[in-house]
Write a protein that holds these residues in place. Structure first.
Motif, short mmCIF file in Angstrom:
data_model
loop_
_atom_site.label_atom_id
_atom_site.label_comp_id
_atom_site.label_asym_id
_atom_site.label_seq_id
_atom_site.Cartn_x
_atom_site.Cartn_y
_atom_site.Cartn_z
N GLY A 1 19.99 9.87 -34.94
CA GLY A 1 18.67 9.32 -35.19
C GLY A 1 18.52 8.00 -34.46
N TRP A 2 17.90 7.02 -35.16
CA TRP A 2 17.79 5.68 -34.58
C TRP A 2 18.42 4.66 -35.51
N ALA A 3 18.80 3.54 -34.94
CA ALA A 3 19.40 2.47 -35.72
C ALA A 3 19.09 1.13 -35.10
N VAL A 4 18.96 0.12 -35.97
CA VAL A 4 18.99 -1.28 -35.55
C VAL A 4 20.31 -1.81 -36.08
N HIS A 5 21.23 -2.12 -35.16
CA HIS A 5 22.62 -2.41 -35.52
C HIS A 5 23.12 -3.56 -34.63
N PRO A 6 22.82 -4.79 -34.98
CA PRO A 6 23.18 -5.94 -34.13
C PRO A 6 24.67 -6.05 -33.84
N HIS A 7 25.52 -5.75 -34.83
CA HIS A 7 26.95 -5.89 -34.62
C HIS A 7 27.46 -4.89 -33.58
N LEU A 8 26.90 -3.69 -33.57
CA LEU A 8 27.33 -2.66 -32.62
C LEU A 8 26.78 -2.91 -31.23
N TYR A 9 25.48 -3.27 -31.15
CA TYR A 9 24.80 -3.34 -29.86
C TYR A 9 24.61 -4.75 -29.31
N GLY A 10 24.75 -5.76 -30.17
CA GLY A 10 24.54 -7.12 -29.69
C GLY A 10 23.09 -7.53 -29.58
N ASP A 11 22.19 -6.73 -30.14
CA ASP A 11 20.77 -7.08 -30.13
C ASP A 11 20.09 -6.40 -31.32
N ASN A 12 18.79 -6.59 -31.46
CA ASN A 12 18.04 -6.03 -32.58
C ASN A 12 17.06 -4.94 -32.13
N LYS A 13 17.38 -4.26 -31.05
CA LYS A 13 16.52 -3.19 -30.57
C LYS A 13 16.77 -1.89 -31.35
N THR A 14 15.76 -1.05 -31.37
CA THR A 14 15.89 0.28 -31.97
C THR A 14 16.49 1.21 -30.94
N ARG A 15 17.66 1.74 -31.23
CA ARG A 15 18.41 2.51 -30.24
C ARG A 15 18.78 3.89 -30.76
N VAL A 16 18.90 4.83 -29.82
CA VAL A 16 19.41 6.16 -30.15
C VAL A 16 20.84 5.99 -30.65
N THR A 17 21.12 6.51 -31.83
CA THR A 17 22.43 6.27 -32.43
C THR A 17 22.97 7.54 -33.06
N ALA A 18 24.23 7.81 -32.81
CA ALA A 18 24.90 8.96 -33.40
C ALA A 18 26.28 8.54 -33.91
N TYR A 19 26.82 9.33 -34.81
CA TYR A 19 28.14 9.06 -35.37
C TYR A 19 28.77 10.41 -35.72
N TRP A 20 30.09 10.50 -35.57
CA TRP A 20 30.78 11.71 -36.00
C TRP A 20 32.10 11.34 -36.67
N THR A 21 32.59 12.21 -37.52
CA THR A 21 33.91 12.06 -38.13
C THR A 21 34.42 13.44 -38.53
#
Length: 349
Positions: free
Chosen positions: A154-174
């Motif tokens: 989906g999308w995420a705003v994740h400053p720690h991961l990306y270094g900014d506050n933009k809305t980015r395409v984000t995925a995760y798996w485990t």
């Protein structure tokens, strides 16, 4: 950087066929009984290169990279899936990691498996601090808690991961509830990129504005019936890449649970960030973040509507967030719900 091309087509509140990338929403009745229409412009996410390190060799074990899925599923509207009437999010130990959530999840049923899921997700840019996260995603999961296989997109705003506050395409798996396996995007070996320019972690470039233009993205996760790989396809036709079947154990038999909605992670001061548009769920889709055309892929590899009778709602802090299901809203929106909220001290008494 390239600027994203946008295309906008107006579709009437009927079965008119318009662009898959740009459609006008049907009217949705709001809480006050009035109608609210929103022009929703789907933008093909012409995404930008970002500084996310790709780790390891992302080819398959046999060294071959599949460039496209063997087939794309077709939608079959208003189909039914049988489901159990019992169980709960908490008892199953499934779903969201620590944090706050407002989701709709398929009801547990040992006789039902899912080979994928799809939805239009409204795009927003909630105000998030450095140590906070705010997401809107589709989750597919299988296996007991300690061995949980899962994919999120989906999308995420994740400053720690990306270094900014933009809305980015984000995925995760485990493959084990994030104990020893899994990562965001392509940070670790796993996800196999096939599209030459559309990548996980990239900026959407445009987001929805309250009482203004609405933008959305349409991710689909599904299991290729021939290879067993789990593909990510956007806007119904663009293959981004896949998670090889070798990554998983329980997901190889299909997903037991599918979830749609929002999730946030609070900062050390205990404050949870806004979710979605930052407004509570309402039928006014110019103000409340939403999911539309919510679909599940059955074991016959057909996309069918995710109707309210097979879903259950989970919101762990009604003072901070909410989620409301609106049902079938016409051929453009399909099965829809809205979610979100302002956040705050959600755990306070």
């Amino acid at each position: 950087m390239r600027s994203g091309k946008r295309r906008k087509v107006t579709v009437e509140n009927s079965d008119s066929r318009g662009s898959k990338l740009a459609r006008k929403q049907n009217a949705v009745t709001d809480a006050d009984g009035g109608n609210s229409t929103t022009t929703m412009e789907h933008i093909l996410p012409i995404l930008y290169e970002v500084g996310v390190e790709v780790g390891g060799d992302n080819s398959e074990p046999d060294g071959e990279t599949k460039m496209n899925p063997s087939l794309l599923p077709k939608s079959r509207r208003n189909s039914e899936l049988s489901s159990s009437k019992e169980s709960s999010f908490e008892q199953q130990g499934k779903g969201c990691p620590s944090g706050m959530y407002a989701v709709f999840q398929t009801k547990p049923n040992t006789n039902v498996k899912y080979n994928g899921a799809k939805a239009i997700i409204d795009l927003y840019n909630p105000a998030v601090k450095q140590n906070q996260i705010s997401m809107a995603q589709i989750w597919i999961e299988a296996g007991p808690p300690a061995e949980l296989n899962g994919i999120q997109v989906g999308w995420a705003v994740h400053p720690h991961l990306y270094g900014d506050n933009k809305t980015r395409v984000t995925a995760y798996w485990t493959a084990d509830q994030s104990q020893k396996t899994g990562c965001y995007n392509s940070i670790c070996p796993g996800f196999v990129q096939v599209h030459p320019s559309e990548r996980l972690g990239q900026d959407f470039g445009a987001v929805s504005v309250i009482d203004g233009q609405q933008y959305g993205t349409t991710p689909m996760i599904y299991k290729d019936p021939n290879t067993g790989n789990w593909w990510l396809v956007v806007e119904n036709r663009i293959s981004i890449g896949y998670w090889p079947k070798e990554l998983f154990t329980h997901l190889n038999d299909g997903a037991s649970f599918v979830q749609y909605g929002g999730w946030t992670y609070n900062s050390p001061d205990g404050l949870s960030p806004p979710m979605g548009s930052g407004r509570f769920a309402s039928g006014n889709l110019k103000q409340s973040c939403f999911f539309a055309q919510i679909e599940l892929m059955n074991t016959n590899n057909n996309l069918v509507d995710a109707t309210e009778d097979i879903l259950q709602r989970f919101v762990d802090s009604d003072k901070c967030y909410s989620a409301k299901f609106w049902g079938y809203q016409g051929s453009v929106l399909g099965q829809s719900f809205s979610f979100g909220g302002p956040g705050g001290q959600c755990n306070a008494a």
